[in-house]
Motif scaffolding. Structure first.
Motif, short mmCIF file in Angstrom:
data_model
loop_
_atom_site.label_atom_id
_atom_site.label_comp_id
_atom_site.label_asym_id
_atom_site.label_seq_id
_atom_site.Cartn_x
_atom_site.Cartn_y
_atom_site.Cartn_z
N LEU A 168 0.84 -1.20 0.00
CA LEU A 168 0.00 0.00 0.00
C LEU A 168 0.88 1.25 0.00
CD1 LEU A 168 -2.85 1.28 0.17
CD2 LEU A 168 -2.58 1.24 2.66
N GLU A 169 1.91 1.25 0.80
CA GLU A 169 2.82 2.40 0.84
C GLU A 169 3.49 2.61 -0.52
OE1 GLU A 169 5.70 2.29 4.02
OE2 GLU A 169 4.17 1.62 5.43
N GLN A 170 3.91 1.54 -1.15
CA GLN A 170 4.56 1.65 -2.46
C GLN A 170 3.59 2.16 -3.52
OE1 GLN A 170 6.04 -2.36 -2.91
NE2 GLN A 170 8.01 -1.84 -1.99
N LEU A 171 2.37 1.65 -3.50
CA LEU A 171 1.36 2.10 -4.46
C LEU A 171 1.03 3.57 -4.22
CD1 LEU A 171 -0.13 0.59 -6.71
CD2 LEU A 171 -2.03 0.25 -5.14
N TYR A 172 0.94 3.95 -2.95
CA TYR A 172 0.67 5.35 -2.60
C TYR A 172 1.81 6.25 -3.08
CZ TYR A 172 -0.48 9.47 0.15
OH TYR A 172 -0.79 10.75 0.53
N ASP A 173 3.04 5.86 -2.80
CA ASP A 173 4.19 6.66 -3.23
C ASP A 173 4.22 6.82 -4.75
OD1 ASP A 173 5.03 7.00 -0.62
OD2 ASP A 173 6.57 5.43 -0.72
N ARG A 174 3.84 5.77 -5.45
CA ARG A 174 3.88 5.78 -6.91
C ARG A 174 2.79 6.68 -7.51
NH1 ARG A 174 4.40 0.08 -9.59
NH2 ARG A 174 6.44 0.36 -8.67
#
Length: 188
Positions: free
Chosen positions: A20-26
């Motif tokens: 979720l953090e990676q998708l959010y950052d992206r």
């Protein structure tokens, strides 16, 4: 479509917080920009982005790779969330035009030419910035680094990074405006 997007989405659906953090950052910056364009309100735009990621985290969502790109699906969800927020506030939503649709699978030749021209225009304008501002724009917008990551990479305070991003954007806007006023680039 990025294979990683689908993998990240599937991991989020399985309650993987790191995914979720990676998708959010992206996607946070592009979703915020899109939301702001729809709502013309920074607080609603922030709320829309938060709502989209909350929905992805808390509810099982269906994404079918055969129907289109993940990014298009995400933008459509964001658009619908923005319109819902505007309706709750009883404001008139942004008039969505067909050209804004992210549903089409392939860009038209006209779209491709326009994107190429805009890209060249932007690259030309970026080259006119001081080197430190060029570096910040490159890292933030083209390499997708967060401001805190840029701070660590460049060994400069976070406040300096934020200031340089704002100043760079201000300068870019001025450069592009001057070029258009001189007729160097046609506004399409």
């Amino acid at each position: 479509m990025r294979e990683e997007d689908v993998d990240l989405f599937n991991r989020v659906q399985a309650q993987d917080e790191v995914a979720l953090e990676q998708l959010y950052d992206r996607y946070e910056r592009i979703l915020y920009s899109f939301s702001f364009r729809v709502t013309n309100n920074k607080f609603l735009a922030e709320e829309a982005v938060q709502d989209v990621f909350t929905k992805i985290w808390t509810k099982q969502r269906n994404f079918d790779e055969k129907k289109g790109k993940f990014s298009s699906w995400l933008l459509t969800m964001t658009r619908n969330t923005c319109i819902d927020l505007l309706r709750k506030r009883k404001e008139t939503p942004y008039e969505f035009e067909e050209r804004d649709s992210m549903q089409s699978k392939e860009p038209t030749p006209e779209d491709q030419v326009e994107w190429k021209e805009r890209g060249e225009e932007m690259q030309s304008a970026i080259k006119e910035l001081p080197n430190e501002q060029q570096e910040i724009i490159e890292l933030f917008y083209f390499k997708g680094m967060s401001q805190s990551a840029i701070s660590k990479t460049c060994d400069i305070p976070l406040g300096t990074v934020k200031g340089r991003v704002r100043l760079s954007l201000k300068h870019l806007k001025g450069i592009l405006t001057k070029k258009r006023e001189r007729g160097v680039y046609e506004d399409g």
